[in-house]
Structure formats: C-alpha cells, structure tokens
Design a protein around this motif. Structure first.
Motif, PDB file in Angstrom:
ATOM      1  N   UNK A 111       0.832  -1.212   0.000  1.00  0.00           N
ATOM      2  CA  UNK A 111       0.000   0.000   0.000  1.00  0.00           C
ATOM      3  C   UNK A 111       0.864   1.259   0.000  1.00  0.00           C
ATOM      4  N   UNK A 112       1.929   1.245   0.782  1.00  0.00           N
ATOM      5  CA  UNK A 112       2.837   2.404   0.818  1.00  0.00           C
ATOM      6  C   UNK A 112       3.492   2.633  -0.549  1.00  0.00           C
ATOM      7  N   UNK A 113       3.907   1.539  -1.196  1.00  0.00           N
ATOM      8  CA  UNK A 113       4.512   1.684  -2.527  1.00  0.00           C
ATOM      9  C   UNK A 113       3.493   2.215  -3.528  1.00  0.00           C
ATOM     10  N   UNK A 114       2.258   1.759  -3.403  1.00  0.00           N
ATOM     11  CA  UNK A 114       1.213   2.217  -4.309  1.00  0.00           C
ATOM     12  C   UNK A 114       0.934   3.712  -4.125  1.00  0.00           C
ATOM     13  N   UNK A 115       0.883   4.149  -2.884  1.00  0.00           N
ATOM     14  CA  UNK A 115       0.651   5.568  -2.604  1.00  0.00           C
ATOM     15  C   UNK A 115       1.805   6.425  -3.130  1.00  0.00           C
ATOM     16  N   UNK A 116       3.024   5.904  -2.986  1.00  0.00           N
ATOM     17  CA  UNK A 116       4.183   6.630  -3.498  1.00  0.00           C
ATOM     18  C   UNK A 116       4.119   6.759  -5.022  1.00  0.00           C
ATOM     19  N   UNK A 117       3.710   5.720  -5.721  1.00  0.00           N
ATOM     20  CA  UNK A 117       3.586   5.781  -7.177  1.00  0.00           C
ATOM     21  C   UNK A 117       2.512   6.783  -7.596  1.00  0.00           C
ATOM     22  N   UNK A 118       1.419   6.827  -6.842  1.00  0.00           N
ATOM     23  CA  UNK A 118       0.346   7.776  -7.160  1.00  0.00           C
ATOM     24  C   UNK A 118       0.843   9.220  -7.001  1.00  0.00           C
ATOM     25  N   UNK A 119       1.611   9.463  -5.950  1.00  0.00           N
ATOM     26  CA  UNK A 119       2.156  10.804  -5.726  1.00  0.00           C
ATOM     27  C   UNK A 119       3.110  11.204  -6.853  1.00  0.00           C
ATOM     28  N   UNK A 120       3.965  10.257  -7.261  1.00  0.00           N
ATOM     29  CA  UNK A 120       4.912  10.562  -8.338  1.00  0.00           C
ATOM     30  C   UNK A 120       4.187  10.848  -9.648  1.00  0.00           C
ATOM     31  N   UNK A 121       3.173  10.039  -9.964  1.00  0.00           N
ATOM     32  CA  UNK A 121       2.413  10.276 -11.201  1.00  0.00           C
ATOM     33  C   UNK A 121       1.700  11.628 -11.155  1.00  0.00           C
ATOM     34  N   UNK A 122       1.157  11.972 -10.001  1.00  0.00           N
ATOM     35  CA  UNK A 122       0.487  13.273  -9.864  1.00  0.00           C
ATOM     36  C   UNK A 122       1.481  14.416 -10.068  1.00  0.00           C
ATOM     37  N   UNK A 123       2.679  14.234  -9.510  1.00  0.00           N
ATOM     38  CA  UNK A 123       3.737  15.241  -9.655  1.00  0.00           C
ATOM     39  C   UNK A 123       4.104  15.414 -11.135  1.00  0.00           C
ATOM     40  N   UNK A 124       4.294  14.302 -11.863  1.00  0.00           N
ATOM     41  CA  UNK A 124       4.668  14.382 -13.282  1.00  0.00           C
ATOM     42  C   UNK A 124       3.546  14.992 -14.126  1.00  0.00           C
ATOM     43  N   UNK A 125       2.291  14.787 -13.749  1.00  0.00           N
ATOM     44  CA  UNK A 125       1.171  15.400 -14.462  1.00  0.00           C
ATOM     45  C   UNK A 125       1.250  16.920 -14.370  1.00  0.00           C
ATOM     46  N   UNK A 126       1.483  17.407 -13.128  1.00  0.00           N
ATOM     47  CA  UNK A 126       1.587  18.853 -12.953  1.00  0.00           C
ATOM     48  C   UNK A 126       2.803  19.419 -13.681  1.00  0.00           C
ATOM     49  N   UNK A 127       3.926  18.728 -13.639  1.00  0.00           N
ATOM     50  CA  UNK A 127       5.138  19.191 -14.328  1.00  0.00           C
ATOM     51  C   UNK A 127       4.897  19.249 -15.833  1.00  0.00           C
ATOM     52  N   UNK A 128       4.247  18.218 -16.384  1.00  0.00           N
ATOM     53  CA  UNK A 128       3.981  18.213 -17.834  1.00  0.00           C
ATOM     54  C   UNK A 128       3.043  19.361 -18.222  1.00  0.00           C
ATOM     55  N   UNK A 129       2.075  19.693 -17.350  1.00  0.00           N
ATOM     56  CA  UNK A 129       1.177  20.815 -17.627  1.00  0.00           C
ATOM     57  C   UNK A 129       1.943  22.148 -17.637  1.00  0.00           C
ATOM     58  N   UNK A 130       2.823  22.308 -16.656  1.00  0.00           N
ATOM     59  CA  UNK A 130       3.603  23.554 -16.575  1.00  0.00           C
ATOM     60  C   UNK A 130       4.501  23.703 -17.806  1.00  0.00           C
ATOM     61  N   UNK A 131       5.178  22.602 -18.174  1.00  0.00           N
ATOM     62  CA  UNK A 131       6.061  22.665 -19.346  1.00  0.00           C
ATOM     63  C   UNK A 131       5.263  22.882 -20.626  1.00  0.00           C
ATOM     64  N   UNK A 132       4.052  22.392 -20.676  1.00  0.00           N
ATOM     65  CA  UNK A 132       3.198  22.603 -21.850  1.00  0.00           C
ATOM     66  C   UNK A 132       2.841  24.085 -21.987  1.00  0.00           C
ATOM     67  N   UNK A 133       2.552  24.721 -20.835  1.00  0.00           N
ATOM     68  CA  UNK A 133       2.269  26.160 -20.855  1.00  0.00           C
ATOM     69  C   UNK A 133       3.496  26.942 -21.315  1.00  0.00           C
ATOM     70  N   UNK A 134       4.673  26.532 -20.817  1.00  0.00           N
ATOM     71  CA  UNK A 134       5.927  27.187 -21.227  1.00  0.00           C
ATOM     72  C   UNK A 134       6.151  27.033 -22.721  1.00  0.00           C
ATOM     73  N   UNK A 135       5.840  25.812 -23.241  1.00  0.00           N
ATOM     74  CA  UNK A 135       6.025  25.559 -24.684  1.00  0.00           C
ATOM     75  C   UNK A 135       5.104  26.446 -25.504  1.00  0.00           C
TER      76      UNK A 135
END
Length: 302
Positions: free
Chosen positions: A243-267
């Motif tokens: 469960x802890x590993x699963x929660x960590x993966x969810x947090x990382x995916x959420x982080x990458x989603x926000x980063x991709x959105x920010x970089x898309x705005x920059x692009x």
C-alpha cells in the motif's frame, strides 16, 4: 444403541449365532480405519456372550429340574403299566435304533469347521492391539499431510523464483486447491507455510491470495488463532508495504502530471512545437498511469 442392535441380531441365547454375527460385522468394520466402532462392536459381542451363557446355564438348571420331575413321574407310571404290551415296546426300541443310526450317519464336520473358523477370528480380534493400530493410523495420516504440504510449498517456491511476472491468480492456483483444502487446518502445514513466508519476501499478489484463501479478514472471530495469527501478521505487513509503494507511485504520477502541464504552458509561451508535443505525450502517459494506480488502490482496499 443396544448390544443386539450393534451385532445386528435379535436377542438370543444361541452362542453360535452371536459368533457368526460378530464375525460378519467385524469384516465390515476395520479396526485400523474405525477403531472406536470396532471397540464398541467387540464390547457388544462380549456382553452378548455373557448374556447367552448366563441364560443358557439358567435354562439348563430348569431343564434338569424338569427332567428329575419327569423321571419320577415316568417311574411311577411304569410301575403301574401293563407289561402285556411287549410288542409295542419292541417296536419303539426298533424305531429308536433306526433314528440312532441316522444320527450317527450325520456329518458334523461342516458345523465343527465353521465353529473353528469363528473361534479363530474371535481369538484374532481379541488379540488385536488397538493402541498400535491407532498409532499407525496417526503416523500414516501425518505422512500424507507432510507429502501434500511439501507439494504446496514446492509449487509456491517455484512460482516465487519464476522469471515471469507472478499474478494474484497464479498464487490462488497454488493455495486454493484440493491439497490445501484437506490440510488447511493442520498444524504441520501451517508451520511449514509460516517458515516459507518468513524466508521469502511476501509480495502484494501473494498476500492477497493468502488473505482470500485463509479468510484472514475473519480472524478476529476465531477462538484459537494459533499459527494463523502469524500468517495474518506477515500478510498484513506485506499488504501495508504494498500500500505504501502504491501511494508513493500515485504521488509521483500526480507530480509528473503537474510538471507536464507547466512545461506545456511554457512551450505555448515560447512557442516551441517540439516541447509542446513532448509535454502532451508525457501528460497522456502520466494521466493514464495515474488512473490505473487509483483504480488499483480502490481494488486494494475493497
């Protein structure tokens, strides 16, 4: 149940009939497979013999008394008998001689042989060692349990070290079968399974399979948990780590989603078409992974 119901006959003083009934029933109730039933049958047989012998002695005493009375009556009657009818007496004597000859010609060997076989079977059953039979039966049962346990543990170890990615369904095939159903509550099997789980890292799929097979969700209602409690602790610990590993993966995916959105705005601001296309691709990948992980988390806590 009375001794006569146990032997399957009506109340009788015939010892031969009792012995035949006991010999027939003892062939159906094997002492090693059904020691308690065989013990009850043997006790019923001994009680029936005692009953028959006691009643037979009583009958013989009554008959002897009646014979004495008949003899006195016959002596008294013969003293008053008219001996003029000598021909009648001679005819009776001849008839008795013929009956005696027929009795002498009768073959009693078959009856004696049957009684001998019954006595031999009775003696064999009397000398039977119940404690030894029960002990041998327990040893045989333990050996069977150990063989089935080794088969289950060997299959689990083979799947654990397999190079292919293991699934929950594969672990269910290992632990949810006829072998496990017949030994699931045996201390030998539970002890070996605990040793296997301690020596191996319990992954999420294995933990989920064990949780379902052993109904570990209901362990609180068990009066005697025994080694199931140790299995429960190992499985719960594995599920918590998963469960802890699963929660960590969810947090990382959420982080990458926000980063991709920010970089898309920059692009868009720059503008940079290559960066924009890359961020769109990354956003789709991260969002797909995030949706799958959240669905997996929902199933995990069901």
């Amino acid at each position: 149940m009375s001794i006569w119901d146990e032997l399957g006959i009506a109340r009788t003083n015939d010892i031969r009939q009792i012995k035949k009934a006991y010999a027939a029933k003892s062939k159906l109730v094997h002492p090693e497979e059904h020691p308690e039933e065989f013990r009850q049958l043997h006790e019923a047989y001994e009680s029936a013999l005692m009953y028959a012998k006691a009643n037979k002695n009583q009958v013989q005493q009554n008959v002897s008394v009646e014979n004495v009375q008949d003899e006195e009556q016959r002596t008294f009657s013969e003293s008053q008998f008219d001996f003029k009818h000598t021909d009648y007496h001679s005819q009776i004597e001849k008839a008795n001689e013929v009956d005696s000859d027929k009795t002498d010609d009768f073959d009693f060997s078959s009856i004696q042989q049957s009684d001998k076989q019954t006595d031999e079977e009775e003696q064999e059953n009397v000398n039977f060692d119940f404690d030894k039979a029960i002990y041998q039966s327990e040893i045989k049962r333990n050996n069977q349990i150990m063989e089935m346990t080794e088969t289950v543990i060997r299959n689990a170890d083979k799947l654990y070290h397999s190079k292919v990615f293991d699934t929950e369904m594969q672990w269910l095939d290992v632990f949810n079968n006829d072998f496990v159903d017949s030994i699931i509550n045996e201390p030998i099997f539970l002890s070996e399974l605990c040793s296997f789980l301690r020596a191996h890292k319990v992954n999420e799929n294995m933990a989920n399979a064990l949780f379902k097979v052993f109904h570990l969700g209901d362990i609180v209602s068990y009066k005697d948990k025994g080694q199931l409690e140790e299995i429960y602790n190992l499985v719960i610990q594995a599920k918590a780590e998963a469960s802890n590993r699963l929660e960590m993966k969810i947090k990382l995916c959420t982080y990458f989603v926000f980063v991709s959105l920010i970089l898309f705005v920059v692009a868009i601001i720059l503008p940079n078409l290559y960066l924009m296309a890359a961020m769109i691709f990354a956003f789709v990948i991260c969002m797909t992974a995030l949706v799958n992980l959240k669905a997996r988390r929902k199933k995990f806590y069901e």
